[in-house]
Design a protein around this motif. Structure first.
Motif, mmCIF file in Angstrom:
data_model
loop_
_atom_site.group_PDB
_atom_site.id
_atom_site.type_symbol
_atom_site.label_atom_id
_atom_site.label_comp_id
_atom_site.label_asym_id
_atom_site.label_seq_id
_atom_site.Cartn_x
_atom_site.Cartn_y
_atom_site.Cartn_z
ATOM 1 N N ARG A 1 1.030 -1.095 0.065
ATOM 2 C CA ARG A 1 0.089 -0.152 0.073
ATOM 3 C C ARG A 1 0.946 1.002 -0.013
ATOM 4 O O ARG A 1 1.963 1.072 0.109
ATOM 5 C CB ARG A 1 -0.775 0.005 1.313
ATOM 6 C CG ARG A 1 -1.636 -1.158 1.521
ATOM 7 C CD ARG A 1 -2.751 -1.229 0.454
ATOM 8 N NE ARG A 1 -3.477 -2.630 0.555
ATOM 9 C CZ ARG A 1 -4.869 -3.009 0.493
ATOM 10 N NH1 ARG A 1 -5.614 -2.015 0.369
ATOM 11 N NH2 ARG A 1 -5.165 -4.021 0.473
ATOM 12 N N SER A 2 0.160 2.263 -0.314
ATOM 13 C CA SER A 2 1.190 3.498 -0.338
ATOM 14 C C SER A 2 1.837 3.729 1.206
ATOM 15 O O SER A 2 1.126 3.862 2.070
ATOM 16 C CB SER A 2 0.383 4.881 -0.428
ATOM 17 O OG SER A 2 -0.753 4.798 0.253
ATOM 18 N N ASP B 1 -1.415 4.106 8.669
ATOM 19 C CA ASP B 1 -2.454 5.331 8.818
ATOM 20 C C ASP B 1 -3.639 4.952 8.302
ATOM 21 O O ASP B 1 -3.835 3.734 7.975
ATOM 22 C CB ASP B 1 -1.978 6.643 8.194
ATOM 23 C CG ASP B 1 -1.666 6.360 6.707
ATOM 24 O OD1 ASP B 1 -2.462 5.539 6.207
ATOM 25 O OD2 ASP B 1 -0.950 7.164 6.016
ATOM 26 N N LEU B 2 -4.698 5.691 8.262
ATOM 27 C CA LEU B 2 -6.314 5.570 7.814
ATOM 28 C C LEU B 2 -5.987 4.765 6.478
ATOM 29 O O LEU B 2 -6.925 3.886 6.503
ATOM 30 C CB LEU B 2 -6.939 6.701 8.057
ATOM 31 C CG LEU B 2 -8.247 6.470 7.313
ATOM 32 C CD1 LEU B 2 -9.003 5.928 8.389
ATOM 33 C CD2 LEU B 2 -9.045 8.048 7.367
ATOM 34 N N HIS B 3 -5.224 5.081 5.683
ATOM 35 C CA HIS B 3 -5.305 4.625 4.304
ATOM 36 C C HIS B 3 -4.564 3.167 4.356
ATOM 37 O O HIS B 3 -4.847 2.280 3.334
ATOM 38 C CB HIS B 3 -4.484 5.368 3.229
ATOM 39 C CG HIS B 3 -5.084 6.917 3.111
ATOM 40 N ND1 HIS B 3 -6.267 7.112 2.897
ATOM 41 C CD2 HIS B 3 -4.982 8.030 3.514
ATOM 42 C CE1 HIS B 3 -6.853 8.000 2.931
ATOM 43 N NE2 HIS B 3 -5.734 8.939 3.432
ATOM 44 N N THR B 4 -3.730 2.799 5.209
ATOM 45 C CA THR B 4 -2.742 1.638 5.311
ATOM 46 C C THR B 4 -3.345 0.575 5.834
ATOM 47 O O THR B 4 -3.057 -0.408 5.782
ATOM 48 C CB THR B 4 -1.283 1.781 5.202
ATOM 49 O OG1 THR B 4 -0.904 2.595 6.689
ATOM 50 C CG2 THR B 4 -0.824 2.814 4.075
ATOM 51 N N SER C 1 -4.819 4.757 14.070
ATOM 52 C CA SER C 1 -5.356 3.723 13.182
ATOM 53 C C SER C 1 -4.531 2.305 13.515
ATOM 54 O O SER C 1 -5.470 1.184 13.528
ATOM 55 C CB SER C 1 -5.204 3.908 11.747
ATOM 56 O OG SER C 1 -5.664 5.275 11.286
#
Length: 116
Positions: free
Chosen positions: A4-5, A27-30, A62
């Motif tokens: 993931r990024s 974080d929220l995205h990963t 997160s």
């Protein structure tokens, strides 16, 4: 390996432990990739899951949500969840400020966690 990024997750199924290596930023995205790895750990036969945070350079709240949910799920299945380090100063500080580290079984390294 899931990419993931900003974060890579590695997994290793061993007889004594399912090891999840977290590398980079959580974080929220990963965090969903971490959630998926933690869910996979519960489908494996190993008696413990070791989450290796030694490669985690940054983490926001997160990671706490992911790990606390996983801790609950592991306890419900009478499985052990161990957080292994050494952790970066930023990650250690997150656990310190939130007072959440005491909720987890910890080990200074993955090697020690495998033998606990």
């Amino acid at each position: 390996m899931l990419e993931r990024s900003g974060m890579d997750i590695t997994t290793s199924a061993e007889p004594s432990a399912f090891v999840i290596g977290v590398h980079g930023d959580v974080d929220l995205h990963t965090a969903p990739a971490l959630d998926a790895a933690l869910a996979r750990a519960l489908r494996e036969a190993a008696p413990r899951t070791v989450v290796d945070l030694s490669g985690t350079s940054f983490a926001d709240s997160s990671i706490l949500g992911s790990l606390l949910r996983a801790l609950r799920d592991h306890r419900e299945r009478e499985r052990r969840l161990i957080i292994a380090g050494p952790m970066s100063d930023l990650v250690s500080r997150l656990f310190e400020v939130t007072g959440t580290l005491a909720a987890f079984e910890t080990a200074p390294t993955v090697l020690v966690a495998r033998e606990q």
